[in-house]
Design a protein around this motif. Sequence first.
Motif, PDB file in Angstrom:
ATOM      1  N   LEU A 292      -6.521  14.944  16.865  1.00 32.57           N
ATOM      2  CA  LEU A 292      -5.480  13.978  17.213  1.00 32.57           C
ATOM      3  C   LEU A 292      -4.306  14.711  17.842  1.00 32.57           C
ATOM      4  CD1 LEU A 292      -4.308  11.070  17.068  1.00 32.57           C
ATOM      5  CD2 LEU A 292      -3.347  11.702  14.829  1.00 32.57           C
ATOM      6  N   ILE A 293      -3.955  14.285  19.052  1.00 34.46           N
ATOM      7  CA  ILE A 293      -2.733  14.755  19.716  1.00 34.46           C
ATOM      8  C   ILE A 293      -1.721  13.627  19.593  1.00 34.46           C
ATOM      9  CG2 ILE A 293      -1.756  15.720  21.818  1.00 34.46           C
ATOM     10  CD1 ILE A 293      -4.154  17.288  20.754  1.00 34.46           C
ATOM     11  N   ILE A 294      -0.551  13.922  19.042  1.00 30.40           N
ATOM     12  CA  ILE A 294       0.403  12.855  18.757  1.00 30.40           C
ATOM     13  C   ILE A 294       1.831  13.364  18.951  1.00 30.40           C
ATOM     14  CG2 ILE A 294       0.467  13.382  16.271  1.00 30.40           C
ATOM     15  CD1 ILE A 294       0.627  10.296  15.808  1.00 30.40           C
ATOM     16  N   ASN A 295       2.702  12.467  19.408  1.00 31.44           N
ATOM     17  CA  ASN A 295       4.067  12.875  19.734  1.00 31.44           C
ATOM     18  C   ASN A 295       4.942  13.015  18.500  1.00 31.44           C
ATOM     19  OD1 ASN A 295       3.980   9.813  19.732  1.00 31.44           O
ATOM     20  ND2 ASN A 295       6.193  10.121  19.879  1.00 31.44           N
ATOM     21  N   ALA A 296       5.860  13.968  18.580  1.00 35.73           N
ATOM     22  CA  ALA A 296       6.884  14.167  17.548  1.00 35.73           C
ATOM     23  C   ALA A 296       8.076  14.829  18.237  1.00 35.73           C
ATOM     24  CB  ALA A 296       6.353  15.041  16.421  1.00 35.73           C
ATOM     25  N   LEU A 297       9.057  14.038  18.617  1.00 33.42           N
ATOM     26  CA  LEU A 297      10.126  14.525  19.487  1.00 33.42           C
ATOM     27  C   LEU A 297      10.959  15.630  18.839  1.00 33.42           C
ATOM     28  CD1 LEU A 297      11.396  13.845  22.317  1.00 33.42           C
ATOM     29  CD2 LEU A 297      13.138  12.582  21.020  1.00 33.42           C
ATOM     30  N   ARG A 298      11.323  15.419  17.569  1.00 37.68           N
ATOM     31  CA  ARG A 298      12.212  16.351  16.875  1.00 37.68           C
ATOM     32  C   ARG A 298      12.233  15.982  15.398  1.00 37.68           C
ATOM     33  NH1 ARG A 298      17.679  13.739  19.652  1.00 37.68           N
ATOM     34  NH2 ARG A 298      17.901  11.979  18.200  1.00 37.68           N
ATOM     35  N   PHE A 299      13.049  16.667  14.610  1.00 34.01           N
ATOM     36  CA  PHE A 299      13.146  16.348  13.182  1.00 34.01           C
ATOM     37  C   PHE A 299      14.128  15.196  12.941  1.00 34.01           C
ATOM     38  CE2 PHE A 299      11.486  20.656  13.171  1.00 34.01           C
ATOM     39  CZ  PHE A 299      10.499  20.590  12.191  1.00 34.01           C
ATOM     40  N   LYS A 300      15.178  15.097  13.763  1.00 37.32           N
ATOM     41  CA  LYS A 300      16.176  14.034  13.597  1.00 37.32           C
ATOM     42  C   LYS A 300      15.644  12.710  14.143  1.00 37.32           C
ATOM     43  CE  LYS A 300      19.233  16.192  16.026  1.00 37.32           C
ATOM     44  NZ  LYS A 300      20.508  16.496  16.749  1.00 37.32           N
ATOM     45  N   PRO A 301      16.086  11.577  13.572  1.00 42.15           N
ATOM     46  CA  PRO A 301      15.619  10.265  14.046  1.00 42.15           C
ATOM     47  C   PRO A 301      15.966  10.029  15.515  1.00 42.15           C
ATOM     48  CG  PRO A 301      16.699  10.054  11.914  1.00 42.15           C
ATOM     49  CD  PRO A 301      16.952  11.459  12.382  1.00 42.15           C
ATOM     50  N   HIS A 302      15.129   9.235  16.181  1.00 42.33           N
ATOM     51  CA  HIS A 302      15.343   8.854  17.577  1.00 42.33           C
ATOM     52  C   HIS A 302      14.932   7.398  17.727  1.00 42.33           C
ATOM     53  CE1 HIS A 302      14.738   8.680  21.961  1.00 42.33           C
ATOM     54  NE2 HIS A 302      15.585   9.697  22.020  1.00 42.33           N
ATOM     55  N   ILE A 303      15.588   6.673  18.615  1.00 42.13           N
ATOM     56  CA  ILE A 303      15.360   5.238  18.726  1.00 42.13           C
ATOM     57  C   ILE A 303      13.968   4.896  19.259  1.00 42.13           C
ATOM     58  CG2 ILE A 303      16.332   5.046  21.062  1.00 42.13           C
ATOM     59  CD1 ILE A 303      17.498   2.322  20.174  1.00 42.13           C
ATOM     60  N   SER A 304      13.375   5.762  20.088  1.00 44.62           N
ATOM     61  CA  SER A 304      12.127   5.376  20.739  1.00 44.62           C
ATOM     62  C   SER A 304      10.990   6.387  20.594  1.00 44.62           C
ATOM     63  CB  SER A 304      12.382   5.118  22.236  1.00 44.62           C
ATOM     64  OG  SER A 304      12.873   6.284  22.874  1.00 44.62           O
ATOM     65  N   HIS A 305      11.216   7.442  19.826  1.00 46.32           N
ATOM     66  CA  HIS A 305      10.180   8.455  19.611  1.00 46.32           C
ATOM     67  C   HIS A 305      10.040   8.757  18.125  1.00 46.32           C
ATOM     68  CE1 HIS A 305       9.660   9.802  23.844  1.00 46.32           C
ATOM     69  NE2 HIS A 305      10.915   9.434  23.966  1.00 46.32           N
ATOM     70  N   GLN A 306       8.827   9.091  17.713  1.00 43.30           N
ATOM     71  CA  GLN A 306       8.600   9.515  16.341  1.00 43.30           C
ATOM     72  C   GLN A 306       9.277  10.859  16.056  1.00 43.30           C
ATOM     73  OE1 GLN A 306       4.298   7.969  14.861  1.00 43.30           O
ATOM     74  NE2 GLN A 306       4.234   9.679  16.288  1.00 43.30           N
ATOM     75  N   THR A 307       9.701  11.003  14.817  1.00 41.31           N
ATOM     76  CA  THR A 307      10.121  12.309  14.314  1.00 41.31           C
ATOM     77  C   THR A 307       8.882  13.063  13.834  1.00 41.31           C
ATOM     78  OG1 THR A 307      10.383  11.497  12.060  1.00 41.31           O
ATOM     79  CG2 THR A 307      12.298  11.324  13.517  1.00 41.31           C
TER      80      THR A 307
END
Length: 245
Positions: free
Chosen positions: A163-178
């Motif tokens: 599984l390749i899956i997005n994780a933008l950063r550790f802090k919350p973001h409005i449109s991307h998973q942490t």
Amino acid sequence: MRASAMLEVKGRRILIDCGPDFHAQMLRFGRRSPDDRIDTMLATHQHYDHVGGVDDLRPYTYRKDDPEYKFPIYCQADVARDLKIRMPYSLGSHPYPGAPRIILHEINAFEPFTFEGIDILPLRVNHYILEMLGFRIGALGYITDAKTIPDRTVEALKGVDTLIINALRFKPHISHQTVDEALEIIRRINPRQAFLTHLSHDVGLHAEVERKLQEKVEALQAESSGSFTSTVHFAYDGLTLPIPD
């Protein structure tokens, strides 16, 4: 560089997304043989960092043995509409000579299709309010830019090897998973291996955050009583993965 993937399946090469640095990616990581080719592209959504390099597909859209050939791109109707607006010289009613020769095929979430003997299942994910696509292709699941992932998509991905899956950063973001939100989806799907992609510079330096990631994975595995066994790592530019059938 921008999140993208190249799959080699049954002698065919499938590109998932084509961002504005596609040309540089191919110079660094692409094959360099005289018969180098890409056979099709799957678009997850229309944001520029995922389709801004479509014009650079130009050399792959012509074939000497087939003067009528057009390069197939599979995408949702809203993506097809936006590409036609952005590239009227190629996708309009009177394309310029020498413009990329492209044909758009509209697809929908949860409606499987076949490309040259390869079964592809588009999946629904949500990029804040934008409904976009992930994909399951055999033993591979690919999701990028998701903030929320419907239960139906999670169920459709169970049983994948990778599984390749997005994780933008550790802090919350409005449109991307942490990272934590991605780990929860990975826990539910429990593939053999998972890799986090579409990373922001905010996530930190690879060597440092990889250690932090492993601590989180080990804690989740300890809590799961053996139901979560996936290995999880941060992806990186040029990563190559063999995926069992």
